[in-house]
Design a protein around this motif. Structure first.
Motif, PDB file in Angstrom:
ATOM      1  N   ASP B 125       0.819  -1.204   0.000  1.00 17.54           N
ATOM      2  CA  ASP B 125       0.000   0.000   0.000  1.00 17.54           C
ATOM      3  C   ASP B 125       0.863   1.269   0.000  1.00 17.54           C
ATOM      4  O   ASP B 125       1.881   1.337   0.677  1.00 17.54           O
ATOM      5  CB  ASP B 125      -0.881  -0.025   1.250  1.00 17.54           C
ATOM      6  CG  ASP B 125      -1.839   1.134   1.283  1.00 17.54           C
ATOM      7  OD1 ASP B 125      -2.587   1.282   0.301  1.00 17.54           O
ATOM      8  OD2 ASP B 125      -1.817   1.899   2.273  1.00 17.54           O
ATOM      9  N   ARG B 126       0.404   2.254  -0.768  1.00 15.23           N
ATOM     10  CA  ARG B 126       1.136   3.510  -0.866  1.00 15.23           C
ATOM     11  C   ARG B 126       1.250   4.207   0.494  1.00 15.23           C
ATOM     12  O   ARG B 126       2.188   4.950   0.767  1.00 15.23           O
ATOM     13  CB  ARG B 126       0.422   4.438  -1.866  1.00 15.23           C
ATOM     14  CG  ARG B 126       1.350   5.302  -2.696  1.00 15.23           C
ATOM     15  CD  ARG B 126       0.585   5.899  -3.849  1.00 15.23           C
ATOM     16  NE  ARG B 126      -0.503   6.754  -3.357  1.00 15.23           N
ATOM     17  CZ  ARG B 126      -0.480   8.079  -3.371  1.00 15.23           C
ATOM     18  NH1 ARG B 126       0.551   8.705  -3.895  1.00 15.23           N
ATOM     19  NH2 ARG B 126      -1.480   8.784  -2.915  1.00 15.23           N
ATOM     20  N   GLY B 127       0.261   3.934   1.339  1.00 15.66           N
ATOM     21  CA  GLY B 127       0.262   4.525   2.677  1.00 15.66           C
ATOM     22  C   GLY B 127       1.491   4.160   3.492  1.00 15.66           C
ATOM     23  O   GLY B 127       1.919   4.922   4.356  1.00 15.66           O
ATOM     24  N   GLN B 128       2.059   2.982   3.220  1.00 14.39           N
ATOM     25  CA  GLN B 128       3.261   2.565   3.940  1.00 14.39           C
ATOM     26  C   GLN B 128       4.428   3.494   3.604  1.00 14.39           C
ATOM     27  O   GLN B 128       5.210   3.865   4.470  1.00 14.39           O
ATOM     28  CB  GLN B 128       3.618   1.118   3.571  1.00 14.39           C
ATOM     29  CG  GLN B 128       2.597   0.108   4.055  1.00 14.39           C
ATOM     30  CD  GLN B 128       2.699  -0.128   5.554  1.00 14.39           C
ATOM     31  OE1 GLN B 128       3.751  -0.466   6.068  1.00 14.39           O
ATOM     32  NE2 GLN B 128       1.600   0.074   6.254  1.00 14.39           N
ATOM     33  N   GLU B 130       4.082   6.575   2.565  1.00  8.34           N
ATOM     34  CA  GLU B 130       3.772   7.906   3.097  1.00  8.34           C
ATOM     35  C   GLU B 130       4.038   7.979   4.585  1.00  8.34           C
ATOM     36  O   GLU B 130       4.576   8.972   5.084  1.00  8.34           O
ATOM     37  CB  GLU B 130       2.324   8.282   2.770  1.00  8.34           C
ATOM     38  CG  GLU B 130       2.139   8.519   1.282  1.00  8.34           C
ATOM     39  CD  GLU B 130       0.744   8.994   0.914  1.00  8.34           C
ATOM     40  OE1 GLU B 130      -0.149   8.929   1.765  1.00  8.34           O
ATOM     41  OE2 GLU B 130       0.577   9.426  -0.249  1.00  8.34           O
ATOM     42  N   ALA B 131       3.680   6.895   5.297  1.00  7.79           N
ATOM     43  CA  ALA B 131       3.943   6.871   6.733  1.00  7.79           C
ATOM     44  C   ALA B 131       5.447   6.968   6.979  1.00  7.79           C
ATOM     45  O   ALA B 131       5.901   7.726   7.843  1.00  7.79           O
ATOM     46  CB  ALA B 131       3.381   5.596   7.353  1.00  7.79           C
ATOM     47  N   ALA B 132       6.215   6.200   6.212  1.00  3.33           N
ATOM     48  CA  ALA B 132       7.670   6.219   6.377  1.00  3.33           C
ATOM     49  C   ALA B 132       8.218   7.615   6.072  1.00  3.33           C
ATOM     50  O   ALA B 132       9.105   8.115   6.768  1.00  3.33           O
ATOM     51  CB  ALA B 132       8.309   5.185   5.467  1.00  3.33           C
ATOM     52  N   GLU B 133       7.651   8.231   5.035  1.00  2.00           N
ATOM     53  CA  GLU B 133       8.102   9.579   4.654  1.00  2.00           C
ATOM     54  C   GLU B 133       7.832  10.565   5.785  1.00  2.00           C
ATOM     55  O   GLU B 133       8.691  11.376   6.133  1.00  2.00           O
ATOM     56  CB  GLU B 133       7.369  10.003   3.373  1.00  2.00           C
ATOM     57  CG  GLU B 133       8.025  11.187   2.683  1.00  2.00           C
ATOM     58  CD  GLU B 133       7.337  11.529   1.373  1.00  2.00           C
ATOM     59  OE1 GLU B 133       6.610  10.669   0.823  1.00  2.00           O
ATOM     60  OE2 GLU B 133       7.511  12.656   0.910  1.00  2.00           O
ATOM     61  N   VAL B 146      10.834  -1.136   5.748  1.00  2.00           N
ATOM     62  CA  VAL B 146       9.368  -1.187   5.722  1.00  2.00           C
ATOM     63  C   VAL B 146       8.863  -2.060   4.565  1.00  2.00           C
ATOM     64  O   VAL B 146       8.045  -2.957   4.766  1.00  2.00           O
ATOM     65  CB  VAL B 146       8.765   0.235   5.601  1.00  2.00           C
ATOM     66  CG1 VAL B 146       7.247   0.173   5.492  1.00  2.00           C
ATOM     67  CG2 VAL B 146       9.180   1.074   6.802  1.00  2.00           C
ATOM     68  N   PRO B 149      10.671  -6.241   4.008  1.00  2.00           N
ATOM     69  CA  PRO B 149      10.204  -7.330   4.882  1.00  2.00           C
ATOM     70  C   PRO B 149       8.785  -7.784   4.529  1.00  2.00           C
ATOM     71  O   PRO B 149       8.479  -8.970   4.587  1.00  2.00           O
ATOM     72  CB  PRO B 149      10.229  -6.710   6.282  1.00  2.00           C
ATOM     73  CG  PRO B 149      11.157  -5.562   6.189  1.00  2.00           C
ATOM     74  CD  PRO B 149      11.074  -5.055   4.781  1.00  2.00           C
ATOM     75  N   GLN B 150       7.948  -6.843   4.138  1.00  2.00           N
ATOM     76  CA  GLN B 150       6.579  -7.209   3.769  1.00  2.00           C
ATOM     77  C   GLN B 150       6.540  -7.919   2.419  1.00  2.00           C
ATOM     78  O   GLN B 150       5.734  -8.819   2.197  1.00  2.00           O
ATOM     79  CB  GLN B 150       5.687  -5.967   3.726  1.00  2.00           C
ATOM     80  CG  GLN B 150       5.576  -5.289   5.077  1.00  2.00           C
ATOM     81  CD  GLN B 150       4.620  -4.108   5.042  1.00  2.00           C
ATOM     82  OE1 GLN B 150       3.466  -4.254   4.676  1.00  2.00           O
ATOM     83  NE2 GLN B 150       5.096  -2.941   5.418  1.00  2.00           N
TER      84      GLN B 150
END
Lengths: 245, 227
Positions: B125-128, B130-133, B146, B149-150
Motif C-alpha cells: 500500500d502507498r500509505g506505507q 507515506e507513513a515512512a516519509e 518497511v 520485509p513485507q
C-alpha cells in the motif's frame, strides 16, 4: 504562529483541488477543516505535510518555510520542516510487520539516532498515557481500530512535532470511541502545547474538539470562526444546511 | 520356495548394486547442491535489483529491465547455457564451465525473481511509503525496513516454487559436461544397461525437494506472526 498557510492552490490536471486557502494555527490550538468529501480538505492537509506539492502559495511551519509562493525549499530543508509535522493517517498506516513498540521506536532510533533504551522508555511513556502499555508487544493486526489509532498517535508524538495532523480521525471509530479520541486530542493540545489540525466531515466531532473551524467547499474556505460562535450562527444558511445533513 | 530365495538373492544383488553406485551419485549431488546454492544466493539479490529496475522512475531503466526479462524468460535456460559457454568464446569471452553455469543460472533466475518481487513491491500500500516519509525515513530506509520485509512475506510462496524448480533445473548443467546428479546416474545407467541408477537419482531429487519444501514451509510459518 506555529503554522502559516498563505494562498495555497493545488491543481490536479483539470480540476482545482485547493483554491487560495489561507489560515494560521497558534500554539496549542485545535483547528478543524470541515466539509464534504471532495471539498479539498484532505488535499490541503497533504500539502501541509509535504506529501503533495502546492502550485501556488506559502507554507511556513514553526518559522521554517516549506514553500514560498509555490517554490519549495530543497530536499534537506523539506525534511527539517516535516520533522515538525506529525501525521495520523485515516487508516493509520502502521507497519504490519513491526510490533507496537517497534512501530513507535523505528523513526527515533533509525532516523534520529536516539538511544534504543531512551526511545523505548519514551515510547512506553506514551503508550501508558494512551492506555496501551499492555499492547506494546502486540502486532497491529491484533489491535482494534481505536487502539491502532492511538499507536499512530504515539508514533507521531514520539518525534515531538509542533503540529499534529489528523485525517478523518473518526472515520474508523464508533461514536463512543470518537468521544474518547476527542479527549486524547484535547489533552495533546493542552498538555504538550501541540497544535492540532483535524480534517473531518463529522460536525459533531469538530464541534467537540476544535477551538476554531474552517469550512471548505469546492477547494475554498467559505466560512471561518470560533467553534462556539460559528455553529450557533443560525442565520448562516450554509452551516445550517450542512448541519442538518 | 526356490522363487522366494531367488527373489531375496535378487534384492540383495540390487542393494549391493545401489550401494556401489552411491559414491558417484553423491558426488553428483554435491555439484547439484553447489549450483543450487550459488544460484540462489546470487539470483535473489539480483532479482530485487531487477524488480527495482522495472519500477524505476527512469524510463530507460524500466525499458532495459523489461528487455532483459523478455530475453531471459523468453528463451530456454539450456540455450542460454550453450550460448554462454560455447557461443561467447567466439567473440573472445571465455568462462570456465562452472562460471558459465553460474552466469546463466543466476541471470535466468534473477529474471523470474525480479518479476515475483516486482509484483510484491507493487502490492504494498502507498500509505506505507507515506507513513515512512512522514517519519523522516530515507528512501533506502523505507525500502529496507518497511517495504522489503513485507515483500518477502508476500512473495515467499512464489519464491518457494522457483526454489523447487531450481533443484530440478540444475540437471541442465550436464550439457557443459558437469557431472551433477542426473548425469552421474545416466552414465551408470548406460554403462550397466539398467534403469536403477535413474530411479535412485529420482529418489535423491525427491529427498532434496522434500527438505527444501520443509525449510520454506518453516520460513512461511515464521512470517505468519502478522496479518
Amino acid at each position: 504562529m506555529v503554522l502559516q498557510v498563505k494562498g495555497i492552490t493545488k491543481r490536479f490536471k483539470t480540476q482545482i483541488a485547493v483554491k487560495d486557502l489561507s489560515f494560521s494555527l497558534a500554539e496549542g490550538e485545535i483547528l478543524a477543516l470541515i466539509g464534504k468529501s471532495g471539498a479539498g480538505k484532505t488535499t490541503a492537509l497533504r500539502c501541509i505535510c509535504g506529501l503533495e506539492r502546492v502550485d501556488e502559495g506559502t507554507i511556513v511551519v514553526d518559522g521554517l518555510p516549506l514553500c514560498t509562493e509555490g517554490i519549495y525549499v530543497d530536499q534537506k530543508e523539506v525534511r527539517k520542516v516535516r520533522q515538525k509535522v506529525g501525521m495520523v493517517f485515516q487508516n493509520f498506516n502502521l507497519f504490519p510487520h513491526l510490533s507496537v513498540l517497534e512501530n513507535i521506536m523505528e523513526s527515533p532510533v533509525r532516523v534520529y539516532g536516539m538511544d534504543k533504551e531512551e526511545a523505548k522508555a519514551k515510547a512506553m511513556d506514551f503508550l501508558r498515557k494512551l492506555d496501551l502499555a499492555e499492547k506494546a508487544e502486540a502486532y497491529p493486526h491484533e489491535l482494534s481500530g481505536g487502539q491502532k489509532q492511538r499507536v499512530a498517535i504515539a508514533r507521531a508524538c514520539v518525534l515531538e512535532p509542533k503540529v499534529i495532523c489528523f485525517d478523518e480521525p473518526t472515520s474508523a471509530l464508533d461514536p463512543q470511541l470518537s468521544e474518547e479520541i476527542a479527549y486524547v486530542i484535547k489533552d495533546l493540545a493542552k498538555d504538550r502545547n501541540l497544535s492540532v489540525l483535524i480534517i473531518t466531515h463529522d460536525m459533531n466531532f469538530a464541534k467537540r474538539t476544535a477551538d476554531r473551524v474552517i469550512f471548505m467547499e469546492n477547494g475554498e474556505a467559505v466560512e471561518e470562526g470560533r467553534t462556539e460562535t460559528l455553529f450557533e450562527d443560525i442565520s448562516n444558511e450554509r452551516i445550517q444546511k450542512f448541519m442538518s445533513n | 520356495m526356490g522363487t522366494i530365495s531367488e527373489l531375496m538373492g535378487n534384492t540383495v544383488e540390487l542393494l549391493n548394486y545401489v550401494l556401489a553406485l552411491l559414491p558417484a551419485l553423491m558426488s553428483g549431488v554435491v555439484i547439484t547442491l553447489k549450483v543450487f546454492a550459488f544460484t540462489l544466493v546470487l539470483s535473489i539479490p539480483m532479482g530485487i535489483l531487477v524488480a527495482l529496475g522495472r519500477l524505476s522512475r527512469l524510463r530507460i531503466i524500466r525499458r532495459l529491465a523489461q528487455l532483459y526479462i523478455w530475453v531471459v524468460r523468453g528463451t530456454p535456460l539450456l540455450l542460454q547455457l550453450i550460448f554462454i559457454f560455447f557461443g561467447l568464446p567466439m567473440i573472445g569471452i571465455v568462462f570456465s564451465r562452472f562460471n558459465s553455469v553460474m552466469i546463466a543460472f543466476s541471470l535466468n533466475y534473477a529474471a523470474y525473481y525480479g518479476e515475483i518481487f516486482r509484483g510484491g513491491i507493487a502490492s504494498i500500500d502507498r500509505g506505507q511509503y507515506e507513513a515512512a516519509e512522514m517519519l523522516g525515513m530515507s528512501k533506502r530506509q523505507t525500502f529496507l525496513r518497511v517495504i522489503l520485509p513485507q515483500v518477502i512475506k508476500r512473495t515467499l510462496p512464489a519464491v518457494a516454487n522457483e526454489v523447487i524448480t531450481l533443484v530440478k533445473d540444475t540437471s541442465l548443467v550436464y550439457i557443459l559436461g558437469l557431472s551433477e546428479l542426473l548425469r552421474a546416474a545416466k552414465i551408470a545407467a548406460n554403462r550397466d544397461v539398467t534403469l536403477a541408477p535413474l530411479v535412485v537419482a529420482g529418489v535423491f531429487y525427491l529427498i532434496l525437494t522434500g527438505v527444501f519444501t520443509k525449510v520454506l514451509q518453516q520460513m512461511e510459518e515464521r512470517y505468519a506472526y502478522y496479518e
